[in-house]
Design a protein around this motif. Structure first.
Motif, short mmCIF file in Angstrom:
data_model
loop_
_atom_site.label_atom_id
_atom_site.label_comp_id
_atom_site.label_asym_id
_atom_site.label_seq_id
_atom_site.Cartn_x
_atom_site.Cartn_y
_atom_site.Cartn_z
N PHE A 1 0.84 -1.20 0.00
CA PHE A 1 0.00 0.00 0.00
C PHE A 1 0.88 1.26 0.00
CE2 PHE A 1 0.72 -1.56 4.24
CZ PHE A 1 1.06 -0.45 4.99
N GLY A 2 0.27 2.36 -0.32
CA GLY A 2 0.99 3.63 -0.41
C GLY A 2 1.03 4.37 0.91
N VAL A 3 2.13 5.07 1.14
CA VAL A 3 2.28 5.90 2.35
C VAL A 3 2.96 7.22 1.98
CG1 VAL A 3 2.41 3.96 3.96
CG2 VAL A 3 4.52 4.88 2.96
N ARG A 4 2.70 8.25 2.78
CA ARG A 4 3.44 9.51 2.68
C ARG A 4 4.42 9.54 3.86
NH1 ARG A 4 -0.47 12.81 2.42
NH2 ARG A 4 -0.45 13.04 0.14
N VAL A 5 5.72 9.81 3.55
CA VAL A 5 6.78 9.68 4.56
C VAL A 5 7.04 11.02 5.25
CG1 VAL A 5 9.21 9.09 4.94
CG2 VAL A 5 7.86 7.83 3.23
N TYR A 6 7.17 10.95 6.57
CA TYR A 6 7.66 12.08 7.38
C TYR A 6 8.89 11.57 8.13
CZ TYR A 6 2.99 13.90 6.43
OH TYR A 6 1.84 14.32 5.80
N GLY B 1 8.38 13.73 2.85
CA GLY B 1 7.63 14.28 1.73
C GLY B 1 7.41 13.30 0.59
N SER B 2 8.18 12.20 0.62
CA SER B 2 8.06 11.19 -0.45
C SER B 2 6.77 10.40 -0.29
CB SER B 2 9.25 10.23 -0.42
OG SER B 2 10.47 10.92 -0.52
#
Length: 604
Positions: free
Chosen positions: A498-503, A539-540
């Protein structure tokens, strides 16, 4: 016993009025003609004693005996290449004028000059310039604008005849009275700025006082308030210079037997190359053979032509013989390899003696370390100045030299970097790298102001040190917060993708927990735009795979996942929080809050 001209250098911060002060003293307008108002080249001025007496009757009025033949002034650019001109045994300058704008005080380049003066033990007087810029300041009757100060551009220096006659009744012969006669607000401003400057000079190790309040000039630094624009205080400045030279420098100004000098610049004029130099001791004749120092073998050369600077002029006069101290111009039979700031002496078939003397002279102030950075500069004086200041800042130097940054410097820096990453640096003062030099594996930067160069080195080292510590900390524990992108579930299980937004920063292999602190699993793999990656930065948006779970049953109701940081790792990271970013600190605080729901003292 023959007395030689004392060499007086005029130095200070950019725009504080070094050249205009010298203009006011000699009666010329060099400052108007210099690009941007900043001294573009060194220029020396010969001011004979008879011209000094005629221009400044105050010398005779106060019965100041003048045995010196005159002054040789050197106007220096703002950088320390010429402020730190040296001869064997100390500074080339016998005396210095440090120009400080009374309204601005000590600036970074002023501080450089003060450190160099103190290091070289050069006596100096401070010209507190631009008193006319004090709000409410007025020129007391009797203080005049120099009648020889041109209203339009003229030749680089006035002719000697124009600089001689100064009517005595036009001079204000009491600067103290002028200061005391100012309006209350102007006098208060003057006093405040004066006391602030005296305090600042005290911090640099100098006890300073207004010149007319000093009884012992060996114990106090003389301050002379003045204005190059209105010429207030200029005659007092010259009077102080004459007095100091006569009383304290006379024995040091005895002319030696053998010619000694320092190369200033190599110039081209009408396809011919000339060397401008200062002859600081002895006598030099045309056709004499001289030895010029290099970092290898001395260059032996014959003096083909010899010229001396004309009094109060920028022009040179051909001579057969010249006596120190003087500004000279020479053509030599051999000029390849000659560099600014290096010494020369008369050659008498004594090459071994000269080699030994040059080696001592060149190395006595160039102390290198077993490890450190690489430093290059445009002249010997500037190299010594940079090394002295770097040493005072605790910055080690393994290699130092004159000239452009070259491939050998890069090779040494690479080897130095292997011993210590913080030493993988090459810096240049007032020079540039050679054209084919590429910044690869090592860092390179150049500056033409020492304090800026030193600041850059310190900033680079701090940043590099923080980067190393961050990398070490990241090995201890990765700090990551992942926002689940529910609209991008590519596979429900075996593994869940699944997709995630990285911090923060995410890596394959890290363990994850949910918002309740429960274990989720390890990231098996990561992809960005169908390409496998090992780590993702803040931000990726990436796809991750986690084996052993079904997305719809385990994560459907979750919004965020966090890297599973152990309590021991958390404490370690907390100790080094000064090198963490604000985002990383925020994520750690969230992780701690999650764990403290189960254990109140977690990570404390």
């Amino acid at each position: 016993m023959t007395i030689k001209n004392p060499i007086i250098t005029v130095a200070g911060h950019v725009d504080h009025g070094k050249t205009t002060i010298l203009d006011a003293i000699r009666g010329s307008s060099v400052a108007e003609q210099e690009a941007g108002g900043i001294t573009q080249k060194i220029s020396f001025t010969l001011f004979p004693a008879d011209m000094i007496r005629n221009r400044y009757p105050i010398i005779d009025k106060y019965k100041i005996k003048l045995d010196i033949p005159g002054f040789l002034f050197i106007d220096t650019p703002g950088h320390a290449a010429f402020t730190n001109l040296r001869k064997r045994g100390g500074s080339l300058a016998d005396l210095a004028i440090v120009v400080i704008d009374i309204n601005e005080g000590i600036k970074p380049q002023t501080a450089e000059v003060l450190r160099i003066m103190k290091s070289n033990k050069t006596p100096f007087v401070v010209a507190l310039n631009k008193i006319d810029n004090i709000s409410g300041w007025r020129k007391i009757r009797g203080v005049r604008v120099d009648p020889y100060q041109p209203k339009h551009r003229v030749s680089p220096l006035s002719t000697p005849s124009r600089a001689l006659s100064t009517p005595d009744d036009e001079l204000n012969e009491n600067l103290k009275q002028s200061i005391e006669s100012q309006a209350a607000i102007a006098k208060q401003t003057f006093d405040e700025r004066l006391f602030m400057l005296i305090g600042a000079l005290h911090n640099y190790g100098f006890e300073a006082e207004l010149f007319y309040n000093i009884k012992d000039f060996t114990k106090k630094l003389a301050l002379v308030p003045c204005s190059a624009k209105t010429r207030e205080g200029i005659q007092e400045l010259v009077m102080v210079l004459c007095g100091l030279c006569q009383k304290f420098l006379k024995e040091r100004l005895t002319l030696g037997k053998e010619a000694r000098g320092v190369i200033l610049e190599i110039k081209k004029e009408k396809m011919l190359s000339y060397i401008e130099a200062i002859l600081y001791d002895g006598k030099l004749k045309r056709n004499d053979i001289i030895a010029v120092a290099t970092f290898d073998e001395p260059i032996i050369s014959k003096v083909r032509t010899l010229e001396k600077i004309a009094p109060l002029s920028a022009k040179f006069q051909p001579v057969e013989e010249i006596e120190a101290a003087n500004g000279i111009r020479m053509q030599l039979t051999e000029m390849n390899g000659i560099m600014p700031g290096l010494p020369f002496v008369i050659y008498k078939n004594n090459i071994e003696e000269i080699k030994k003397a040059f080696k001592k002279e060149l190395t006595e102030n160039i102390v290198l370390d077993k490890k450190g950075i690489i430093v290059k500069a445009d002249s010997l004086g500037s190299l010594e100045a940079v090394l002295n200041i770097l040493r005072s800042e605790g910055i080690n130097v393994i290699r130092a030299g004159i000239g452009k940054i070259n491939k050998d410097d890069i090779s040494v820096a690479k080897a130095s970097k292997k011993l210590d990453v913080l030493d993988g640096l090459v810096v240049g003062f007032n020079i540039t790298p050679e054209e084919d030099i590429i910044e690869n594996d090592v860092s390179i930067f150049c500056e033409d102001v020492i304090y800026k160069l030193v600041d850059k080195i310190k900033e680079w080292k701090e940043a590099k040190k923080a980067e190393i510590e961050r990398e070490e900390l990241m090995k201890i524990g990765t700090i990551a917060k992942l926002e689940i992108l529910h609209q991008h579930v590519f596979r429900n299980s075996n593994p869940a993708v699944f997709g995630v937004r990285v911090y923060g920063k995410a890596r394959a292999g890290i363990s994850l927990i949910d918002e309740a602190g429960n274990e989720v699993g390890k990231i098996k793999a990561m992809q960005m735009q169908n390409e496998s990656i090992k780590e993702a930065t803040s931000g990726s948006e990436v796809a991750i795979s986690i084996p052993g779970i079904a997305f719809d049953r385990r994560l459907k109701e979750n919004r965020f996942l966090y890297s599973d940081v152990s309590e021991a790792r958390f404490r370690e990271l907390k100790k080094k929080k000064e090198i963490l970013g604000s985002a990383e600190i925020s994520i750690l605080q969230e992780i701690a809050a999650i764990h403290r729901k189960k254990k109140a003292t977690w990570g404390v």
